[in-house]
Design an enzyme around this catalytic site. Structure first.
Site, PDB file in Angstrom:
ATOM      1  N   SER A 286       0.849  -1.198   0.000  1.00 18.64           N
ATOM      2  CA  SER A 286       0.000   0.000   0.000  1.00 18.64           C
ATOM      3  C   SER A 286       0.884   1.247   0.000  1.00 18.64           C
ATOM      4  O   SER A 286       1.739   1.396  -0.871  1.00 18.64           O
ATOM      5  CB  SER A 286      -0.944  -0.052   1.207  1.00 18.64           C
TER       6      SER A 286
ATOM      7  N   HIS B  12      -6.905  -5.240  -1.534  1.00 20.70           N
ATOM      8  CA  HIS B  12      -5.799  -4.348  -1.193  1.00 20.70           C
ATOM      9  C   HIS B  12      -4.850  -4.999  -0.183  1.00 20.70           C
ATOM     10  O   HIS B  12      -5.137  -5.013   1.009  1.00 20.70           O
ATOM     11  CB  HIS B  12      -6.360  -3.041  -0.640  1.00 20.70           C
TER      12      HIS B  12
ATOM     13  N   ASP C 121      -7.857  -4.877  -6.203  1.00 21.15           N
ATOM     14  CA  ASP C 121      -7.574  -3.726  -5.340  1.00 21.15           C
ATOM     15  C   ASP C 121      -8.486  -2.579  -5.756  1.00 21.15           C
ATOM     16  O   ASP C 121      -8.512  -2.190  -6.926  1.00 21.15           O
ATOM     17  CB  ASP C 121      -6.097  -3.333  -5.494  1.00 21.15           C
TER      18      ASP C 121
ATOM     19  N   ASP D  93     -13.900 -16.160 -16.547  1.00 18.05           N
ATOM     20  CA  ASP D  93     -13.218 -17.202 -15.774  1.00 18.05           C
ATOM     21  C   ASP D  93     -12.572 -18.243 -16.677  1.00 18.05           C
ATOM     22  O   ASP D  93     -11.391 -18.587 -16.525  1.00 18.05           O
ATOM     23  CB  ASP D  93     -14.232 -17.859 -14.813  1.00 18.05           C
TER      24      ASP D  93
HETATM   25 CA   LIG Z   1     -10.070 -19.150 -14.550  1.00 15.08          CA
END
Ligand SMILES: [Ca+2]
Length: 582
Positions: free
Chosen positions: A221, A502, A465, A300
């Site tokens: 961060s 994050h 994030d 995906d």
């Molecule tokens: Ca995948």
């Protein structure tokens, strides 16, 4: 107290931020002056040698250093220090506490100093570790040396490093008003590191009878920002640098958070008890679940494995279109759809904050599987109106706008992206450096000094994030590659962490040790081809409660150096050995 002078930086404002003009304006960054890249031979790697602590309680007198007061030096027995998530006791070590450059501000009348502590293990591995902390600093976090990722199982101190931690020059955890003092701004931005590094190395030398063989720097961060700044400004001081979810354009990212508040406020359905727009109602949990599921439906399987992980967010950018992937509500919002206004708002946030002329203020964000998780909501709907407003109000705007304006969500809603946002580039006679100057690496794609001395840089960034965009880190790494003849992997590698929020959490294999491979790279010349990461399911040291229920508790994945991604090659979907980086 001598301030260290730095070479002038090259930093165009937003108007010149197109990549091509940036490189042209900054001279290409690589071998210098825009000339053709000339490969250099890094120094021969050599391993640090172990040592033994020779001195502790007398260090205050033995390690005297300019503008430094040691307030205590005490022996800490093995096991006396507990570290959350780490099962083995901390080793016996010497704890030295103190401060540098104590002064009274002529601007706000308050007393400032660079507070620090250093933990020096009796059984030393010959290495120094600078622990860079997060947020607005202001707190001397125990110097255990976090190695990064989700709830790490060991620390740099456990591994034998001598570790320093500091408050970065002001006291008061996450209190922004230090930004009224010009010197405290510079200390927070880069000068605390400049001051502490030689002091710490002297302390190591007096404690062990010799200087550290190797020096490392790590944080996530704002700590990742410190690391990126160190890579650019203090290359001569560090052999290995580990930058996690780096906010290396932190003032821009903070302004973008205020832009997000303004956007979300357009589609809230209720007010808070204080009569302000309740940002949590802009996108309900059910609605963000719908969006995240739509991302998975489109993206995906693109990487060859329908495993709940979008391994390549760049490919997903091409495949995912919010307008068509998520149903538009025909009637009332019920969680299964988004209104047209919501789609517009979310698209604005993910395509990146802009001013009224359409000029980008920060960066786009990738659509990813973790954008419906708690940490994402925390940054978008809560921290954005507290932490980011405070940081912009007192630390990043010049002069500090926060001294004359309301705080919290009212500051964000009243912030002009046209008139106020450019104040992060502004300087005055009193505030001689703009926030973009003191907070960010000078010419971030020019790391030739780091490269040429043989130092190594590992960067990781969770692609879910919400506050610092992995797109921004990707863009920086592309510029670094361009500045190095198209390939920076000889000294700098970037590991995106799919699904991670994050600095940890999210639907991700978020637990990993990148410090050990960094040391192997620096000291043995073994560049990391991939780094194994593990999910924190049942049985983990600290369980990540947001993992998908159909994942095995200890799923593993290789994290791959950009531009490579993890590709499925057959076998158990739960095992890293079923994937290869390509
Ligand atoms: Ca995948």
């Amino acid at each position: 107290m001598g301030q260290i002078a730095f070479s002038s930086s090259c930093r165009p404002g937003w108007a010149a931020l197109a990549a091509a003009s940036l490189l042209a304006a900054c001279g290409g960054g690589g071998g210098g002056g825009g000339l053709a890249f000339v490969p250099t031979t890094p120094a021969t790697p050599s391993e640090a040698r172990p040592g033994t602590l020779q001195s502790c309680t007398d260090l205050a007198s033995k390690a005297a250093f300019s503008s430094t007061v040691y307030t205590s030096a005490t022996s800490v027995a093995a096991g006396a220090l507990a570290v959350a998530g780490v099962s083995t006791p901390a080793p016996e070590h010497c704890l030295v506490q103190g401060q540098m450059n104590q002064r009274t501000s002529g601007v706000d009348g308050k007393t400032y100093a660079i507070g620090f502590e250093m933990r020096l293990p009796v059984n030393w591995n010959g290495r120094f570790f600078y622990q860079a902390n997060g947020g607005l600093d202001g707190n001397v976090v125990p110097a255990t040396g976090s190695i990064g990722g989700g709830s790490p199982k060991t620390t740099a101190l456990h591994m034998g490093f001598a570790v320093i931690s500091s408050d970065a020059g002001h006291s008061g955890a996450q209190i922004p008003t230090f930004g009224i003092d010009p010197q405290a701004r510079l200390d927070y931005g880069y000068n605390a590191v400049a001051q502490l590094t030689p002091m710490a190395k002297n302390l190591v030398a007096k404690a062990y009878g010799r200087a550290p063989d190797r020096s490392y720097f790590g944080g996530c961060s704002n700590g990742g920002r410190h690391a990126m700044v160190a890579a650019a400004r203090f290359a001569s001081q560090y052999d290995g640098i580990l930058a996690g979810n780096p906010g290396f354009n932190l003032p821009k990212a903070a302004v973008a958070q205020l832009y997000g508040v303004q956007q979300y406020a357009k589609v809230t359905t209720a007010n808070t008890a204080a009569g302000k727009p309740d940002l949590q109602t802009a996108f309900t949990q059910a609605e963000m679940n719908t969006v995240a599921n739509a991302v998975l439906a489109r993206c995906d399987a693109l990487d060859g494995a329908a495993d709940g992980i979008v391994a390549d967010v760049r490919m997903c950018k091409q495949a995912f279109d919010l307008a068509t992937a998520v149903p538009t509500c025909g009637g009332a919002r019920d969680g299964s759809c988004l209104s047209a206004a919501q789609k517009s708002v979310l698209d604005n946030v993910f395509s990146g904050a802009k001013n009224s002329a359409g000029t980008a203020i920060y960066s786009s964000f990738p659509y990813d599987a973790g954008i419906n998780r708690t940490d994402w909501r925390q940054w978008e709907f809560s921290n954005s109106q507290s932490l980011d407003t405070a940081a912009v109000g007192f630390v990043f705007s010049t002069p500090p706008l926060g001294t004359s304006r309301p705080s919290g969500i009212d500051f964000a809603l009243g912030f002009s992206m046209d008139i106020d946002a450019p104040s992060i580039f502004a300087s005055t006679a009193l505030y001689t450096e703009s926030a973009m100057s003191f907070m960010t690496p000078p010419n971030p794609s020019n790391l030739s000094a780091l490269r040429d001395r043989g130092s190594k840089l590992i960067v990781y960034h969770g692609t879910s994030d919400a506050v610092f965009s992995s797109d921004d880190t990707t863009s920086w790494y592309e510029q670094l590659r361009a500045a190095n003849g198209g390939d920076a992997s000889v000294f700098a590698r970037f590991f995106p962490v799919p699904g991670m929020n994050h600095c940890g959490r999210g639907p991700a294999t978020d637990q990993f040790d990148m410090l050990t491979p960094l040391v192997a790279w620096v000291e043995q010349g073994k560049a990391p081809a991939s780094i194994i990461a593990t999910a924190r399911g049942a049985g983990a040291n600290v369980v990540n409660t947001e993992l998908p229920v159909d994942w095995s508790a200890d799923r593993t994945r290789p994290l791959c150096p950009y531009p490579k991604t993890a590709a499925y090659v057959g076998g158990s979907i739960e095992s890293a050995s079923s994937f290869t980086c390509r």
